[in-house]
Design an enzyme around this catalytic site. Structure first.
Site, PDB file in Angstrom:
ATOM      1  N   PHE A  66       0.906  -1.213  -0.067  1.00  0.00           N
ATOM      2  CA  PHE A  66       0.125  -0.078  -0.010  1.00  0.00           C
ATOM      3  C   PHE A  66       0.859   1.158   0.177  1.00  0.00           C
ATOM      4  O   PHE A  66       1.808   1.422   0.846  1.00  0.00           O
ATOM      5  CB  PHE A  66      -0.828  -0.112   1.331  1.00  0.00           C
ATOM      6  CG  PHE A  66      -2.289  -1.011   1.035  1.00  0.00           C
ATOM      7  CD1 PHE A  66      -3.294  -0.550   1.127  1.00  0.00           C
ATOM      8  CD2 PHE A  66      -1.745  -2.330   1.124  1.00  0.00           C
ATOM      9  CE1 PHE A  66      -4.361  -1.371   0.713  1.00  0.00           C
ATOM     10  CE2 PHE A  66      -2.803  -3.251   1.071  1.00  0.00           C
ATOM     11  CZ  PHE A  66      -4.153  -2.677   1.015  1.00  0.00           C
ATOM     12  N   VAL A  68      -0.124   5.003   0.012  1.00  0.00           N
ATOM     13  CA  VAL A  68      -1.259   5.956   0.124  1.00  0.00           C
ATOM     14  C   VAL A  68      -0.642   7.355   0.444  1.00  0.00           C
ATOM     15  O   VAL A  68       0.251   7.259   1.311  1.00  0.00           O
ATOM     16  CB  VAL A  68      -2.333   5.330   0.840  1.00  0.00           C
ATOM     17  CG1 VAL A  68      -3.451   6.313   0.994  1.00  0.00           C
ATOM     18  CG2 VAL A  68      -2.881   4.132   0.341  1.00  0.00           C
ATOM     19  N   GLY A  69      -1.204   8.378  -0.058  1.00  0.00           N
ATOM     20  CA  GLY A  69      -0.888   9.534   0.242  1.00  0.00           C
ATOM     21  C   GLY A  69       0.863   9.844  -0.065  1.00  0.00           C
ATOM     22  O   GLY A  69       1.226   9.549  -0.921  1.00  0.00           O
ATOM     23  N   ASP A 157       4.861  -3.763   4.268  1.00  0.00           N
ATOM     24  CA  ASP A 157       4.631  -2.125   4.245  1.00  0.00           C
ATOM     25  C   ASP A 157       5.400  -1.805   3.293  1.00  0.00           C
ATOM     26  O   ASP A 157       6.677  -2.237   2.865  1.00  0.00           O
ATOM     27  CB  ASP A 157       5.124  -1.734   5.603  1.00  0.00           C
ATOM     28  CG  ASP A 157       4.102  -2.083   6.902  1.00  0.00           C
ATOM     29  OD1 ASP A 157       3.038  -2.382   6.339  1.00  0.00           O
ATOM     30  OD2 ASP A 157       4.382  -1.889   7.883  1.00  0.00           O
ATOM     31  N   ASP A 159       7.417   1.191   3.668  1.00  0.00           N
ATOM     32  CA  ASP A 159       8.602   2.015   3.966  1.00  0.00           C
ATOM     33  C   ASP A 159       9.714   0.926   4.348  1.00  0.00           C
ATOM     34  O   ASP A 159      10.170   1.095   5.568  1.00  0.00           O
ATOM     35  CB  ASP A 159       8.315   2.780   5.234  1.00  0.00           C
ATOM     36  CG  ASP A 159       7.488   2.155   6.148  1.00  0.00           C
ATOM     37  OD1 ASP A 159       7.049   1.059   6.050  1.00  0.00           O
ATOM     38  OD2 ASP A 159       7.147   2.881   7.175  1.00  0.00           O
ATOM     39  N   GLU A 247      -1.749  -4.957  13.416  1.00  0.00           N
ATOM     40  CA  GLU A 247      -0.714  -5.954  14.027  1.00  0.00           C
ATOM     41  C   GLU A 247      -1.095  -6.367  15.364  1.00  0.00           C
ATOM     42  O   GLU A 247      -0.690  -7.816  15.426  1.00  0.00           O
ATOM     43  CB  GLU A 247       0.543  -5.078  14.470  1.00  0.00           C
ATOM     44  CG  GLU A 247       1.789  -5.674  14.629  1.00  0.00           C
ATOM     45  CD  GLU A 247       3.114  -5.147  14.818  1.00  0.00           C
ATOM     46  OE1 GLU A 247       3.682  -4.989  13.770  1.00  0.00           O
ATOM     47  OE2 GLU A 247       3.458  -4.463  16.105  1.00  0.00           O
TER      48      GLU A 247
END
Length: 297
Positions: A66, A68-69, A157, A159, A247
């Site tokens: 994902f 997003v933004g 994730d 990042d 999580e």
């Protein structure tokens, strides 16, 4: 102890290659769980053997992420480019990029057996909702698309940066990751959700798992994400939010439904922790976090 005897302790084997795991090669760490699932560390497996077996079995992998933004601009390009160098490089991979701005997804040059699909999603006002709603989105796309094309699913994730082999040794029916910050701590310090009003509530567990990486067969990941989403919605109806959001729900699910393979923290490491002697390689690293500018409340 004889290797055959050691291997007999593994009751959850995802492929024939798992029978070749050398559980004695790493005497400095725990190499299998109490329920017979292997914990994968560097030095335990033969990469070429795993790749050969999974090619023969025609394994294929969906990678979901994902962006997003502001996360798309900050992380997605590096994530995808590094994945092309290190993630399941010898297997067919389909990237599923979920974003609110599809036109900004970078154009990554891919070989014929690797595909990128971009799926537009709603941008929630709070990052917590983005995090939690991904469970429903992953479940939906497994049902509508992934199960037609892929045998396995891995959810990441964005990042993060791949820096070493993240290969077919990680594939299994249900795969969890030991959290880099908790794998050496006593259970009393695990940050499970302790609120009895939450469906994610846990008094104790086996390990503390990191939701930045999880996976398995498409069937298992669908069941996993559906259950987590159900728990999240039950909490919403009761005006409760689990401590660590999706999580916390993932940890509850994996306590009730034991994973068949566990990845060591070398599969998702934070350099801020340092370089302990049991981490021989960094396969995936946490990217520098900029929560103050990237997250919205």
């Amino acid at each position: 102890m004889d290797q055959t005897v050691m291997a007999s302790k593994l009751t959850h084997l995802g492929s024939h290659a798992d029978t070749t795991l050398d559980l004695q090669s790493r005497t400095d760490v725990q190499t299998f769980t109490s329920w017979g699932a292997p914990i994968i560390w560097d030095g335990m497996f033969k990469p070429d053997l795993y790749d050969q077996w999974h090619k023969r079995d025609q394994s294929s992998v969906a990678l979901t992420v994902f962006a997003v933004g502001r996360y798309l601009d900050a992380y997605l390009g590096v994530f995808l480019n590094s994945s092309e160098h290190h993630f399941m490089v010898d297997l067919p991979v389909t990237y599923y990029v979920f974003t609110d701005v599809p036109e900004k997804v970078p154009n990554i040059k891919l070989p014929p057996h690797r595909i990128l699909k971009v799926i537009k999603v709603e941008r929630h006002s709070r990052w917590q909702d983005i995090s939690m709603m991904r469970m429903r989105t992953i479940s939906d796309v497994i049902e509508s698309d992934i199960h037609h094309h892929c045998t396995h699913v891995f959810c990441f994730d964005v990042d993060q940066v791949f820096t070493g082999r993240f290969g077919s040794e990680a594939l299994g029916d249900s795969v969890a990751l030991l959290h880099a910050y908790y794998y050496r701590l006593p259970k009393s310090r695990f940050t499970y959700d302790r609120n009895p009003k939450s469906s994610a509530y846990m008094e104790t567990g086996d390990f503390y798992y990191h939701a930045a990486v999880f996976g398995g067969s498409w069937q298992s990941v669908k069941a996993m994400t559906e259950a987590c989403y159900k728990g999240i919605m039950e909490d919403k109806e009761n005006n409760v939010e689990a401590l660590w959001h999706d999580e916390s729900h993932l940890n509850k699910y994996l306590w009730l439904h034991k994973p068949t393979k566990v990845l060591s923290p070398e599969y998702c490491w934070d350099l801020k922790i340092g370089n302990p002697s049991d981490i021989h390689i960094h396969r995936l690293l946490w990217a520098t976090k900029h929560y103050d500018t990237l997250r919205t409340e």
